[in-house]
Design a protein around this motif. Structure first.
Motif, PDB file in Angstrom:
ATOM      1  N   GLU A 193     -92.065  29.841 -61.826  1.00  0.00           N
ATOM      2  CA  GLU A 193     -90.974  31.051 -62.532  1.00  0.00           C
ATOM      3  C   GLU A 193     -90.277  31.590 -61.607  1.00  0.00           C
ATOM      4  OE1 GLU A 193     -93.997  33.167 -65.973  1.00  0.00           O
ATOM      5  OE2 GLU A 193     -95.495  32.212 -64.648  1.00  0.00           O
ATOM      6  N   VAL A 194     -90.610  31.318 -60.293  1.00  0.00           N
ATOM      7  CA  VAL A 194     -90.736  32.256 -59.363  1.00  0.00           C
ATOM      8  C   VAL A 194     -88.878  31.427 -58.940  1.00  0.00           C
ATOM      9  CG1 VAL A 194     -89.691  32.905 -56.388  1.00  0.00           C
ATOM     10  CG2 VAL A 194     -92.075  32.806 -57.790  1.00  0.00           C
ATOM     11  N   ASN A 195     -87.621  32.613 -58.645  1.00  0.00           N
ATOM     12  CA  ASN A 195     -86.605  31.633 -58.892  1.00  0.00           C
ATOM     13  C   ASN A 195     -85.993  30.872 -57.524  1.00  0.00           C
ATOM     14  OD1 ASN A 195     -85.616  34.588 -60.139  1.00  0.00           O
ATOM     15  ND2 ASN A 195     -84.972  32.854 -61.121  1.00  0.00           N
ATOM     16  N   TRP A 196     -86.812  31.206 -56.445  1.00  0.00           N
ATOM     17  CA  TRP A 196     -85.473  30.974 -55.452  1.00  0.00           C
ATOM     18  C   TRP A 196     -87.002  31.233 -54.541  1.00  0.00           C
ATOM     19  CZ3 TRP A 196     -81.112  28.890 -55.976  1.00  0.00           C
ATOM     20  CH2 TRP A 196     -80.342  29.324 -56.440  1.00  0.00           C
ATOM     21  N   ILE A 197     -86.856  29.632 -53.626  1.00  0.00           N
ATOM     22  CA  ILE A 197     -88.545  29.742 -52.073  1.00  0.00           C
ATOM     23  C   ILE A 197     -87.334  30.097 -50.925  1.00  0.00           C
ATOM     24  CG2 ILE A 197     -89.355  28.818 -50.380  1.00  0.00           C
ATOM     25  CD1 ILE A 197     -91.379  27.553 -52.740  1.00  0.00           C
ATOM     26  N   VAL A 198     -87.445  30.909 -50.168  1.00  0.00           N
ATOM     27  CA  VAL A 198     -86.729  31.002 -49.207  1.00  0.00           C
ATOM     28  C   VAL A 198     -87.017  31.139 -47.460  1.00  0.00           C
ATOM     29  CG1 VAL A 198     -84.619  32.563 -47.265  1.00  0.00           C
ATOM     30  CG2 VAL A 198     -84.609  32.824 -49.990  1.00  0.00           C
ATOM     31  N   PRO A 199     -87.748  29.740 -46.900  1.00  0.00           N
ATOM     32  CA  PRO A 199     -89.199  29.537 -46.088  1.00  0.00           C
ATOM     33  C   PRO A 199     -88.442  29.934 -45.073  1.00  0.00           C
ATOM     34  CG  PRO A 199     -87.564  27.593 -46.942  1.00  0.00           C
ATOM     35  CD  PRO A 199     -87.329  28.882 -47.667  1.00  0.00           C
ATOM     36  N   GLN A 200     -89.573  29.373 -43.829  1.00  0.00           N
ATOM     37  CA  GLN A 200     -89.245  28.835 -42.779  1.00  0.00           C
ATOM     38  C   GLN A 200     -88.586  27.627 -42.409  1.00  0.00           C
ATOM     39  OE1 GLN A 200     -93.459  28.334 -42.072  1.00  0.00           O
ATOM     40  NE2 GLN A 200     -92.582  27.389 -39.827  1.00  0.00           N
ATOM     41  N   ASN A 201     -87.835  27.990 -41.362  1.00  0.00           N
ATOM     42  CA  ASN A 201     -87.032  26.296 -41.092  1.00  0.00           C
ATOM     43  C   ASN A 201     -88.185  25.279 -40.766  1.00  0.00           C
ATOM     44  OD1 ASN A 201     -84.801  26.985 -42.307  1.00  0.00           O
ATOM     45  ND2 ASN A 201     -83.856  28.175 -40.405  1.00  0.00           N
TER      46      ASN A 201
END
Length: 325
Positions: free
Chosen positions: A241-249
């Protein structure tokens, strides 16, 4: 409970750029250049011989002031500076050689956080140095900042900043990831703007503190899945349900596997700087957040996860909602 907001992401990278092939030719990698390129890494940034971790911290703050001119009025009103280092040695700006001569430990306590407060005229701020969280330190500082702002009403805004450079002679690869020297910063405050903090979660397995790269990679999937699903459950949602994941590279192949396990579309995982920056220690999430914000990919009302794994072993994640451009 008061709402807490994260805003003004900024960063600075080591001044020297080098391709994966050149890093391999210089003997500064453990994996082959082809293996790291296949994982999504193309180049990295490292410091020159005279560049310090504190230079990276100042550079990150300069980037904030340049990118967001309104922060020039906010910095003098910062209440607390949370200064994070992954490598403990980067928490001292003093000359270790002078300690060896004098045996005076003051040379080991020249704290960069105090220098930053003075150099940027944040006179009303008190400082706190944080470490022993490895690459999860920046996310940890944001969580600590939120707790301080909620528990002490007189505090309104915190500067969270991280800066690390590898020492001369270090290998620029950890757990199959290409490393960059760099710093990152953001402001955490009670003033609406940027991203609302919806939740935070952290897991530590101290028994794995000295895990090998192979063991670290093996534990990555299980603990990352647990971290994200527990955080989402606490918020009453599922990861899908979350729109995005902005993770570590980190290795793109690893994220494809983890996305499948989480039942999350890989196309909604945003790490646009993996090729140009590599893994910038504690700064990846902030670096990627600023980059995708500049590309207008995240819309007001969207939710996003910012997960990070680090030695120790530590796993940390924030759940955010974008509230303003």
């Amino acid at each position: 409970m008061a709402d807490i907001f994260l805003n003004f992401p900024a960063f600075c990278l080591g001044s020297q750029q080098r391709t994966v092939a050149d890093a391999a030719a210089d003997g500064d990698l453990l994996s082959t250049a082809d293996a790291l390129t296949a994982a999504g890494f193309n180049q990295h940034c490292h410091c020159d011989a005279h560049e310090t971790a504190y230079d990276l911290a100042k550079g990150a703050l300069d980037d904030m002031l340049t990118s967001y001119p309104e922060t020039r009025q906010r910095l003098p009103d910062i209440d607390v500076i949370l200064y994070v280092t992954c490598l403990p040695l980067n928490g001292n700006h003093g000359n270790v050689d002078e300690f060896a001569v004098s045996r005076d430990v003051k040379h080991l306590m020249d704290f960069p956080a105090s220098r930053l407060q003075a150099d940027f005229d944040m006179d009303r701020a008190f400082v706190m140095g944080l470490n022993q969280q490895a690459c999860t330190g920046m996310l940890g500082s944001i969580r600590v900042a939120a707790a301080l702002l909620r528990s002490e009403p007189d505090l309104q805004q915190a500067l969270c900043i991280t800066a690390d450079r590898f020492p001369p002679g270090a290998v620029y690869e950890q757990a199959y990831n290409l490393i960059s020297d760099g710093g990152a910063a953001c402001i955490v405050s009670t003033t609406p703007g940027g991203y609302r903090l919806l939740g935070a979660h952290h897991i530590t397995n101290g028994a794995m503190a000295t895990a090998s790269d192979e063991e670290t990679a093996g534990f990555y999937f299980n603990y990352s899945h647990r971290l994200i699903t527990e955080l989402c459950a606490n918020a009453g949602i599922t990861p899908a349900e979350v729109n995005w994941i902005v993770p570590q590279n980190t290795n793109r192949k690893a994220w494809r596997i983890l996305a499948s396990v989480l039942r999350f579309d890989f196309e909604r995982i945003l790490m646009p700087t993996i090729g140009s920056v590599g893994h910038c220690i504690s700064g990846d999430n902030i670096i990627n957040l600023k980059t995708v914000a500049g590309a207008d990919q995240i819309k007001v009302g969207d939710t996003l996860l910012m997960p990070m794994a680090g030695f120790g072993l530590n796993w940390s994640c924030l759940l955010l909602e974008k509230v303003a451009d």
